[in-house]
Design an enzyme around this catalytic site. Sequence first.
Site, PDB file in Angstrom:
ATOM      1  N   ASP A 320       9.751  -0.891  -9.790  1.00  0.00           N
ATOM      2  CA  ASP A 320       9.595  -0.389  -8.427  1.00  0.00           C
ATOM      3  C   ASP A 320      10.228  -1.399  -7.466  1.00  0.00           C
ATOM      4  OD1 ASP A 320       8.781   1.119  -6.210  1.00  0.00           O
ATOM      5  OD2 ASP A 320       6.832   1.568  -7.077  1.00  0.00           O
ATOM      6  N   GLU A 525       2.243   5.383   0.973  1.00  0.00           N
ATOM      7  CA  GLU A 525       1.802   4.249   0.150  1.00  0.00           C
ATOM      8  C   GLU A 525       0.567   3.560   0.731  1.00  0.00           C
ATOM      9  OE1 GLU A 525       4.765   1.964  -1.947  1.00  0.00           O
ATOM     10  OE2 GLU A 525       6.340   3.335  -1.314  1.00  0.00           O
TER      11      GLU A 525
END
Length: 638
Positions: A320, A525
Amino acid sequence: MQANSSPNYKMAKRQSFVVALLVSCCLLAAADAAEYKALYKDPKMPINRRIKDLLARMTLEEKIGQMVQIERTVASRDVINKYYIGSVLGGGGSAPSPKAPPEKWVDMVNNFQNGALSTRLGIPMIYGIDAVHGHNGVYKATVFPHNIGLGATRDPELVKKIGAATALELRATGIPYTFAPCVAVCRDPRWGRCYESYSEDTSVVRAMTEIIPGLQGDIPANSTKGVPYISGKEKVVACAKHYVGDGGTTKGINQNDTVISNRGLLSIHMPPYNDSIVKGVATIMISYSSFNGVKMHANRDLITGYLKNTLRFRGFVISDFEGIDHITTPPHANYTYSILAGVGAGIDMIMIPYNYTEFIDGLTFLVKKKFIPMSRIDDAVIRILRVKFTMGLFENPLADYSMTKYLGSQEHRELAREAVRKSLVLLKNGKSSDKPLIPLPKKASKVLVAGTHADDIGNQCGGWTIQWQGQSGNITFGTTILNAVKNAVDPTMEVVFVEKPDIEYVKSNEFSYAIVVVGESPYAEGYGDNLNLTLPESGYSTITNVCGSVKCVVVLITGRPIVIGPYLGQIDGLVAAWLPGTEGQGVADVLFGDYGFSGKLSRTWFKSVDQLPMNVGDPHYDPLFPFGFGLTTKGVKG
């Protein structure tokens, strides 16, 4: 005439024969060399032979370059050429310019690609972007409902069509790789990424992996399990994420620890990855989260041991964004260790994304000092090359403008509108079952539309839209719910919009009924992590002011269930619209009865946050609306 038989003549003849023979041998050798040189560039050759040939030619520097993915803001043709960069990404909200047309995206990607093609071996780079609900970072693209809404459709074929449409819109901008789908099984709605999850239920998430053949193409029946498959220039590379357990973190805190047994991990969170691999997914992204205290980015047992060796995944594993930095606390505290742990665990491509020279120098040092074996580097490069060869990137490295017509096309907008219709969940319809309010009449004297989300494309789309965190306002092209209502009703009906009306205003006007559209502000997020799960106060006050005085339907625009129980008695009709995207007309389609409500909750709707985490099957299960709940209505058209 007597033949010349002198020794000099014979010697000269022998020498000329030897020279001719040598020339012939050289020509044959040159021909063989040319054939050998062209092997990895020959599309007729089997992919494994092309990989083997190319790998044998690569220096350590070129191999490490393939493992590097950098952000477009630090990329250039010269940088890609100098460091042999294998991949570039556009981070959330990172675009060549505000409201950039597709042609400008194509030009940018091709410029980077020309840097890669001008290297010694001409290995093309691959450009990736987060197209997580349509090509959401691009102005005027079709923005589909977020995954939580698609889960409510229970329609894998629809999701497959959305994948195919998204692939075309990506290709319209010259981009062949998306960091999607998210196949997390969100077990706690307090998690800020919960709307990226199709459901709390593993079986629903597994069914929705059908988006992968939509994005990549249908894998041939005789394909070897685990081998990536991308069917052509109209398809893109997909990425199942975030491996594994990201939806099960403690209290739903982003990047937190998922505390669960091996059996729980394998039965709840792992099955969508197995399905994704069977369907030929080309890449898998690692989660920031931990599994029982071990950071996933450093978890060799689950990446190399389980994903690569047990599940036989043959595509490449990607980190990521700054994922290896987060192996340490605080992030980047010991970057050499992070490189060693992340690459050693089995991550093949590192999303760096900015300070790439530090990574390149660090990995080069670790390989030369034999802390990381060359076999691990070769494994990474083989996997990356396999995806690039499979997708035809060597044959078609450059995009053109021929596909720009697909961006935001009417056909795709109609598909998104259908998805909106099917994703809406009707939670309440009338104060009593024998007096339904929906479908709403299209002919009435005067109707009130209220709420912060009624006339706001950005609020309607949520996070990961134009910007990483999303943004309020009419940030891209689409139809707001207010305009959808106006389009749907009889032209003689007066539609009045007041964002935050007070009680006196509502009482002093003779409204036939009201539509209240309220919800969460956009987020993505960790910024969306929320332990309270309440609406902004203006949302509740608008419900109270309007629904206390006139018959009302409340349309909730949220990425998850929120606290609504205390207000339920005032509300006549309640609709969970999730984050529907740009095509608000789909909301009006079902409110006014052109189409029936059919959506079913993909998540349990709690009574109180004190119950969380609470999922279907739990011993303490006591929901406001259970998993799978959804009232139905009949529509005129379907």
